[in-house]
Design a protein around this motif. Sequence first.
Motif, PDB file in Angstrom:
ATOM      1  N   SER A  21      44.801  13.581  88.120  1.00  0.00           N
ATOM      2  CA  SER A  21      43.922  14.022  89.201  1.00  0.00           C
ATOM      3  C   SER A  21      44.691  14.182  90.507  1.00  0.00           C
ATOM      4  CB  SER A  21      42.760  13.044  89.375  1.00  0.00           C
ATOM      5  OG  SER A  21      43.237  11.746  89.677  1.00  0.00           O
ATOM      6  N   LYS A  22      45.624  13.289  90.784  1.00  0.00           N
ATOM      7  CA  LYS A  22      46.447  13.408  91.996  1.00  0.00           C
ATOM      8  C   LYS A  22      47.374  14.612  91.889  1.00  0.00           C
ATOM      9  CE  LYS A  22      44.965   9.619  93.935  1.00  0.00           C
ATOM     10  NZ  LYS A  22      43.885   9.730  94.870  1.00  0.00           N
ATOM     11  N   LYS A  23      47.934  14.821  90.697  1.00  0.00           N
ATOM     12  CA  LYS A  23      48.826  15.952  90.480  1.00  0.00           C
ATOM     13  C   LYS A  23      48.076  17.268  90.675  1.00  0.00           C
ATOM     14  CE  LYS A  23      51.209  15.639  86.710  1.00  0.00           C
ATOM     15  NZ  LYS A  23      51.805  15.809  85.373  1.00  0.00           N
ATOM     16  N   ALA A  24      46.848  17.336  90.197  1.00  0.00           N
ATOM     17  CA  ALA A  24      46.053  18.554  90.341  1.00  0.00           C
ATOM     18  C   ALA A  24      45.791  18.872  91.809  1.00  0.00           C
ATOM     19  CB  ALA A  24      44.740  18.411  89.581  1.00  0.00           C
ATOM     20  N   PHE A  45      49.832  31.718  89.877  1.00  0.00           N
ATOM     21  CA  PHE A  45      50.469  30.940  88.813  1.00  0.00           C
ATOM     22  C   PHE A  45      50.011  29.480  88.870  1.00  0.00           C
ATOM     23  CE2 PHE A  45      53.921  28.011  87.709  1.00  0.00           C
ATOM     24  CZ  PHE A  45      54.059  28.309  86.364  1.00  0.00           C
ATOM     25  N   LEU A  46      49.999  28.898  90.071  1.00  0.00           N
ATOM     26  CA  LEU A  46      49.627  27.489  90.203  1.00  0.00           C
ATOM     27  C   LEU A  46      48.155  27.250  89.875  1.00  0.00           C
ATOM     28  CD1 LEU A  46      51.667  26.548  93.403  1.00  0.00           C
ATOM     29  CD2 LEU A  46      52.126  25.830  91.051  1.00  0.00           C
ATOM     30  N   THR A  47      47.262  28.137  90.320  1.00  0.00           N
ATOM     31  CA  THR A  47      45.844  27.942  89.984  1.00  0.00           C
ATOM     32  C   THR A  47      45.609  28.150  88.491  1.00  0.00           C
ATOM     33  OG1 THR A  47      45.345  30.206  90.673  1.00  0.00           O
ATOM     34  CG2 THR A  47      44.913  28.470  92.264  1.00  0.00           C
ATOM     35  N   ASN A  48      46.352  29.062  87.872  1.00  0.00           N
ATOM     36  CA  ASN A  48      46.256  29.213  86.418  1.00  0.00           C
ATOM     37  C   ASN A  48      46.740  27.962  85.705  1.00  0.00           C
ATOM     38  OD1 ASN A  48      45.132  31.731  86.548  1.00  0.00           O
ATOM     39  ND2 ASN A  48      47.061  32.824  86.268  1.00  0.00           N
ATOM     40  N   LYS A  49      47.722  27.286  86.268  1.00  0.00           N
ATOM     41  CA  LYS A  49      48.207  26.022  85.708  1.00  0.00           C
ATOM     42  C   LYS A  49      47.093  24.973  85.719  1.00  0.00           C
ATOM     43  CE  LYS A  49      52.105  22.834  86.139  1.00  0.00           C
ATOM     44  NZ  LYS A  49      52.393  22.819  84.719  1.00  0.00           N
ATOM     45  N   LEU A  50      46.292  24.951  86.788  1.00  0.00           N
ATOM     46  CA  LEU A  50      45.160  24.028  86.835  1.00  0.00           C
ATOM     47  C   LEU A  50      44.147  24.333  85.732  1.00  0.00           C
ATOM     48  CD1 LEU A  50      44.403  23.756  90.665  1.00  0.00           C
ATOM     49  CD2 LEU A  50      45.415  22.026  89.199  1.00  0.00           C
ATOM     50  N   SER A  56      40.135  23.135  84.845  1.00  0.00           N
ATOM     51  CA  SER A  56      39.430  23.139  86.125  1.00  0.00           C
ATOM     52  C   SER A  56      39.837  24.346  86.947  1.00  0.00           C
ATOM     53  CB  SER A  56      39.757  21.875  86.912  1.00  0.00           C
ATOM     54  OG  SER A  56      39.268  20.756  86.237  1.00  0.00           O
ATOM     55  N   PHE A  57      38.883  24.837  87.744  1.00  0.00           N
ATOM     56  CA  PHE A  57      39.164  25.961  88.629  1.00  0.00           C
ATOM     57  C   PHE A  57      38.802  25.559  90.054  1.00  0.00           C
ATOM     58  CE2 PHE A  57      37.595  29.567  91.085  1.00  0.00           C
ATOM     59  CZ  PHE A  57      38.736  30.353  91.095  1.00  0.00           C
ATOM     60  N   ILE A  58      39.766  25.724  90.963  1.00  0.00           N
ATOM     61  CA  ILE A  58      39.526  25.494  92.384  1.00  0.00           C
ATOM     62  C   ILE A  58      39.953  26.763  93.105  1.00  0.00           C
ATOM     63  CG2 ILE A  58      39.971  24.025  94.377  1.00  0.00           C
ATOM     64  CD1 ILE A  58      40.979  21.884  92.370  1.00  0.00           C
ATOM     65  N   SER A  59      39.004  27.429  93.735  1.00  0.00           N
ATOM     66  CA  SER A  59      39.298  28.686  94.415  1.00  0.00           C
ATOM     67  C   SER A  59      40.219  28.469  95.601  1.00  0.00           C
ATOM     68  CB  SER A  59      38.007  29.333  94.903  1.00  0.00           C
ATOM     69  OG  SER A  59      38.303  30.442  95.714  1.00  0.00           O
ATOM     70  N   LEU A  60      41.129  29.397  95.792  1.00  0.00           N
ATOM     71  CA  LEU A  60      42.023  29.346  96.944  1.00  0.00           C
ATOM     72  C   LEU A  60      41.293  29.671  98.244  1.00  0.00           C
ATOM     73  CD1 LEU A  60      45.142  30.995  95.329  1.00  0.00           C
ATOM     74  CD2 LEU A  60      44.828  28.586  95.902  1.00  0.00           C
ATOM     75  N   ASN A  61      40.071  30.192  98.147  1.00  0.00           N
ATOM     76  CA  ASN A  61      39.277  30.477  99.337  1.00  0.00           C
ATOM     77  C   ASN A  61      38.400  29.299  99.760  1.00  0.00           C
ATOM     78  OD1 ASN A  61      40.191  33.165  99.680  1.00  0.00           O
ATOM     79  ND2 ASN A  61      38.882  33.778  97.984  1.00  0.00           N
ATOM     80  N   ILE A  73      39.756  14.926  86.339  1.00  0.00           N
ATOM     81  CA  ILE A  73      39.900  16.325  86.746  1.00  0.00           C
ATOM     82  C   ILE A  73      39.252  17.320  85.777  1.00  0.00           C
ATOM     83  CG2 ILE A  73      42.197  16.521  85.693  1.00  0.00           C
ATOM     84  CD1 ILE A  73      41.038  18.248  88.916  1.00  0.00           C
ATOM     85  N   ASN A  74      38.975  16.927  84.570  1.00  0.00           N
ATOM     86  CA  ASN A  74      38.522  17.862  83.542  1.00  0.00           C
ATOM     87  C   ASN A  74      37.220  18.569  83.903  1.00  0.00           C
ATOM     88  OD1 ASN A  74      38.403  19.140  81.011  1.00  0.00           O
ATOM     89  ND2 ASN A  74      37.016  17.572  80.271  1.00  0.00           N
ATOM     90  N   GLY A  75      37.258  19.910  83.861  1.00  0.00           N
ATOM     91  CA  GLY A  75      36.046  20.722  83.962  1.00  0.00           C
ATOM     92  C   GLY A  75      35.470  20.910  85.344  1.00  0.00           C
TER      93      GLY A  75
END
Length: 165
Positions: A21-24, A45-50, A56-61, A73-75
């Motif tokens: 979770s900290k790494k994410a 690339f980094l968001t695809n790694k997440l 999990s998906f976290i928008s850059l916006n 962190i899952n889901g």
Amino acid sequence: MDPTGNVGLLKCIYNIWKKPSKKAIIIYRWAKKMHDKNYKHIPIFLTNKLVVNYGSFISLNANIGRNLDFRHINGIVIGDGVTIANNVVIYQQVTLGGKNLGDFQKGNYPSIEDGVTIFAGAKIIGNITVGANSIVGANSVVINDVPANSVVAGIPAKVVKKLSY
């Protein structure tokens, strides 16, 4: 112990990095910083790694404050226009997002204030505010504003308790 304190620093970095979770969160913050500086490929690339590594998906916006804590962190899904303040705790399978396609342009995303805890499976959808120091119960569907210092639960979520601090 090393008199320069380097061993302690390395141990601290190792302890942070071994927790998914900290790494994410670190990966997201790197991606966000590069996105804000108009880099194109590395943030994607980094968001695809997440997505691949943690589901999990976290928008850059999204706008995320300090001390965000993912307990698992899952889901987790955090949409485009979501605003998360400081000291927020989010458990697994939580969705923070809009109701309809195109909501980013309209600003129809949730705002999570300081000190909120969102338990597993909760869905917070639409242009609503979850007030400071509130708790969202597991598997709740929040479609209305949540007052500060409240516990909400259910489908749709309703205030079940007022907290006194």
